[in-house]
Design an enzyme around this catalytic site. Structure first.
Site, PDB file in Angstrom:
ATOM      1  N   HIS A  56       0.840  -1.205   0.000  1.00 27.45           N
ATOM      2  CA  HIS A  56       0.000   0.000   0.000  1.00 27.45           C
ATOM      3  C   HIS A  56       0.870   1.247   0.000  1.00 27.45           C
ATOM      4  O   HIS A  56       1.564   1.545   0.979  1.00 27.45           O
ATOM      5  CB  HIS A  56      -0.911   0.012   1.237  1.00 27.45           C
ATOM      6  CG  HIS A  56      -1.922   1.115   1.221  1.00 27.45           C
ATOM      7  ND1 HIS A  56      -3.245   0.898   0.910  1.00 27.45           N
ATOM      8  CD2 HIS A  56      -1.809   2.440   1.477  1.00 27.45           C
ATOM      9  CE1 HIS A  56      -3.901   2.050   0.972  1.00 27.45           C
ATOM     10  NE2 HIS A  56      -3.040   3.008   1.316  1.00 27.45           N
ATOM     11  N   HIS A  58       1.351   5.477  -2.042  1.00 28.22           N
ATOM     12  CA  HIS A  58       0.817   6.561  -2.881  1.00 28.22           C
ATOM     13  C   HIS A  58       1.989   7.234  -3.587  1.00 28.22           C
ATOM     14  O   HIS A  58       2.512   8.252  -3.128  1.00 28.22           O
ATOM     15  CB  HIS A  58       0.035   7.562  -2.028  1.00 28.22           C
ATOM     16  CG  HIS A  58      -1.246   7.026  -1.493  1.00 28.22           C
ATOM     17  ND1 HIS A  58      -2.457   7.162  -2.141  1.00 28.22           N
ATOM     18  CD2 HIS A  58      -1.503   6.299  -0.378  1.00 28.22           C
ATOM     19  CE1 HIS A  58      -3.406   6.559  -1.444  1.00 28.22           C
ATOM     20  NE2 HIS A  58      -2.848   6.031  -0.364  1.00 28.22           N
ATOM     21  N   GLN A 151      -9.806   9.377  -4.983  1.00 32.53           N
ATOM     22  CA  GLN A 151      -9.454  10.043  -3.727  1.00 32.53           C
ATOM     23  C   GLN A 151     -10.596  10.900  -3.172  1.00 32.53           C
ATOM     24  O   GLN A 151     -10.823  10.949  -1.958  1.00 32.53           O
ATOM     25  CB  GLN A 151      -8.218  10.914  -3.939  1.00 32.53           C
ATOM     26  CG  GLN A 151      -7.859  11.847  -2.792  1.00 32.53           C
ATOM     27  CD  GLN A 151      -7.169  11.143  -1.641  1.00 32.53           C
ATOM     28  OE1 GLN A 151      -6.027  10.741  -1.749  1.00 32.53           O
ATOM     29  NE2 GLN A 151      -7.877  10.975  -0.536  1.00 32.53           N
ATOM     30  N   HIS A 209      -9.373   1.601   0.302  1.00 29.84           N
ATOM     31  CA  HIS A 209      -9.222   2.294   1.580  1.00 29.84           C
ATOM     32  C   HIS A 209     -10.560   2.108   2.297  1.00 29.84           C
ATOM     33  O   HIS A 209     -11.592   2.553   1.811  1.00 29.84           O
ATOM     34  CB  HIS A 209      -8.992   3.784   1.354  1.00 29.84           C
ATOM     35  CG  HIS A 209      -7.642   4.149   0.838  1.00 29.84           C
ATOM     36  ND1 HIS A 209      -7.151   3.669  -0.355  1.00 29.84           N
ATOM     37  CD2 HIS A 209      -6.675   4.966   1.355  1.00 29.84           C
ATOM     38  CE1 HIS A 209      -5.941   4.181  -0.545  1.00 29.84           C
ATOM     39  NE2 HIS A 209      -5.627   4.964   0.469  1.00 29.84           N
ATOM     40  N   GLU A 212     -11.008   4.066   7.174  1.00 29.45           N
ATOM     41  CA  GLU A 212      -9.834   4.768   7.707  1.00 29.45           C
ATOM     42  C   GLU A 212     -10.333   5.923   8.568  1.00 29.45           C
ATOM     43  O   GLU A 212     -10.276   7.093   8.191  1.00 29.45           O
ATOM     44  CB  GLU A 212      -8.934   5.278   6.582  1.00 29.45           C
ATOM     45  CG  GLU A 212      -7.612   5.827   7.088  1.00 29.45           C
ATOM     46  CD  GLU A 212      -6.753   6.439   5.993  1.00 29.45           C
ATOM     47  OE1 GLU A 212      -5.659   6.920   6.324  1.00 29.45           O
ATOM     48  OE2 GLU A 212      -7.171   6.458   4.821  1.00 29.45           O
ATOM     49  N   ASP A 308       2.562   3.312   2.849  1.00 32.63           N
ATOM     50  CA  ASP A 308       1.508   4.302   2.621  1.00 32.63           C
ATOM     51  C   ASP A 308       2.057   5.620   2.098  1.00 32.63           C
ATOM     52  O   ASP A 308       1.735   6.029   0.983  1.00 32.63           O
ATOM     53  CB  ASP A 308       0.687   4.518   3.892  1.00 32.63           C
ATOM     54  CG  ASP A 308      -0.644   5.207   3.636  1.00 32.63           C
ATOM     55  OD1 ASP A 308      -1.013   5.375   2.466  1.00 32.63           O
ATOM     56  OD2 ASP A 308      -1.336   5.554   4.610  1.00 32.63           O
TER      57      ASP A 308
END
Length: 426
Positions: A56, A58, A151, A209, A212, A308
């Protein structure tokens, strides 16, 4: 043979093992192999492991710390706001340059496979184009798997679903989502349904996701497990973060874990970021926020750790070192038993490789000759020291090397060299 590694220790504890490599694959594994090779490495009893895998990340945001400004509060919501400010300023060239720089860090750390989420809510899909270019460019050294990530919310953003479908058509590998960021719990559940049905139609994996949040009533992982079961997506779905599970009551979790196991849904925790961003509204006692890793493992659910973020709007630290991730996960989850510490090492190697569906991963004959020789004698020592990567090997070729971590003392009456791997006798 092209390469022969002598006297290795394997993650399962086997010692004095040789690994013979030919044509980019492992040809033989065993003690005292009667083989010769063009190049030979004496591991000297050091740990040889399959490469690290980050389940995971970005990469579209990595190394953007300070653009357009610094996240002063360090919170998740300010990070999301910052990313919204930065998106109109992004250029494909800058995205590619930052991603390639991070890939250099990853390779040097023995991190040779990364699943990265890429934002699809920018109608230009600049980040998608950039990371597809990076994926092709780094393919000889690193597996890069892309997740189409809405997102700003699949339903909250009017173009997100169309953009996600476009991204998949361009070559993005996995369907992503963020149901807890929709306007309501109902719309979040609907986004899970839509995305899972689309993934099933396309024959794709899913990585969302999910929950969270510190809200103990967030239920999107339950919905994800339900649709995974309904659509026959077993073994192809992961729920990332799952931080609300840390706050859920025990009775509900006792129902939830068997549902996840039955559906074959994996869990991906992000220790560095979960412990940093969650519990921000608490005074004391303060929640850790990371999902229930030991309980998930005990229920037979695959659990991986992800990095992450590295130097982006959400997190100003990090270096691409998955041993740092395992080290934090071990502490946050209080996994200090012997088996538990080994499980934390597996959470950055074998388990994420399985979640990503990596083919020919491992240290058995026939597997790709991808491996790391660590300046450590076993997985626990590797985590303790965040061990130097003596050699990083990709398809049988050395792609990075580092010296052992030692210090020279200038202390009268003491040894000149300090070896951090050995305690004084007695």
């Amino acid at each position: 043979m092209d390469l022969l590694i002598r006297n290795a220790t394997l993650p399962d504890g086997a010692r004095g093992i040789d690994i013979a490599i030919a044509n980019g694959r492992i040809a033989a594994v065993g003690p005292a192999l009667p083989a010769q090779a063009a190049q030979e490495i004496d591991a000297g009893g050091d740990l040889v492991t399959p490469p690290f895998v980050d389940a995971h990340f970005h990469m579209d945001a990595t190394l953007s710390h300070g653009l357009p400004r610094v996240n002063r509060s360090g919170t998740l919501l300010e990070g999301i706001a910052l990313w919204g400010e930065l998106k109109p300023m992004l250029t494909q060239e800058a995205l590619v340059e930052r991603a390639l720089h991070y890939c250099d860090w990853a390779i040097a750390h023995g991190l040779l496979a990364i699943r990265t989420h890429v934002d699809v809510c920018d109608d230009r899909l600049l980040a998608v184009e950039a990371l597809l270019q990076v994926k092709k460019q780094v393919a000889p050294w690193l597996n890069l798997q892309l997740v189409a990530f809405p997102q700003d919310g699949l339903l909250r953003n009017p173009n997100a679903f169309a953009n996600l479908k476009r991204a998949i058509g361009m070559g993005v590998d996995v369907v992503g989502g963020i149901p807890h960021f929709e306007r309501t719990m109902t719309e979040g559940a609907e986004s899970v349904r839509l995305l899972c049905e689309f993934a099933a139609e396309q024959g794709l994996r899913v990585d969302m996701h999910c929950d969270e949040t510190d809200d103990p009533l967030s239920r999107h992982i339950e919905t994800l497990a339900y649709h995974t079961q309904r659509l026959g997506l077993h073994g192809r779905v992961a729920g990332s973060h799952l931080t609300s599970m840390h706050s859920m009551d025990n009775y509900y979790v006792s129902k939830l874990l068997p549902l996840m196991h039955e559906a074959g849904v994996a869990a991906i925790a992000n220790p560095l970021i979960n412990i940093t961003l969650q519990g921000r509204h608490d005074s004391y006692p303060k929640r850790r926020g990371m999902t229930r890793v030991p309980e998930l493992l005990a229920a037979g659910i695959d659990v991986a750790f992800g990095h992450d973020c590295v130097m982006d709007p959400w997190y100003s630290l990090g270096s691409g070192d998955m041993l740092e991730v395992a080290h934090m996960g071990l502490h946050v989850a209080q996994m200090t038993g012997q088996d538990a510490m080994h499980a934390c090492f597996t959470a950055v190697t074998e388990t994420p490789a399985r979640i990503l569906g990596l083919e020919s991963y491992g240290l058995k004959p026939g597997c790709h000759a991808d491996m790391v020789i660590l300046d450590a004698g076993n997985p626990i020592e590797a985590i303790r020291l965040r061990a130097a990567r003596r050699y990083v090997i990709r398809r049988g070729r050395i792609v990075s090397r580092s010296p052992a971590a030692q210090a020279t003392l200038d202390v009268p009456g003491r040894p000149g060299t300090v070896d951090f791997r050995h305690r004084p006798a007695g």
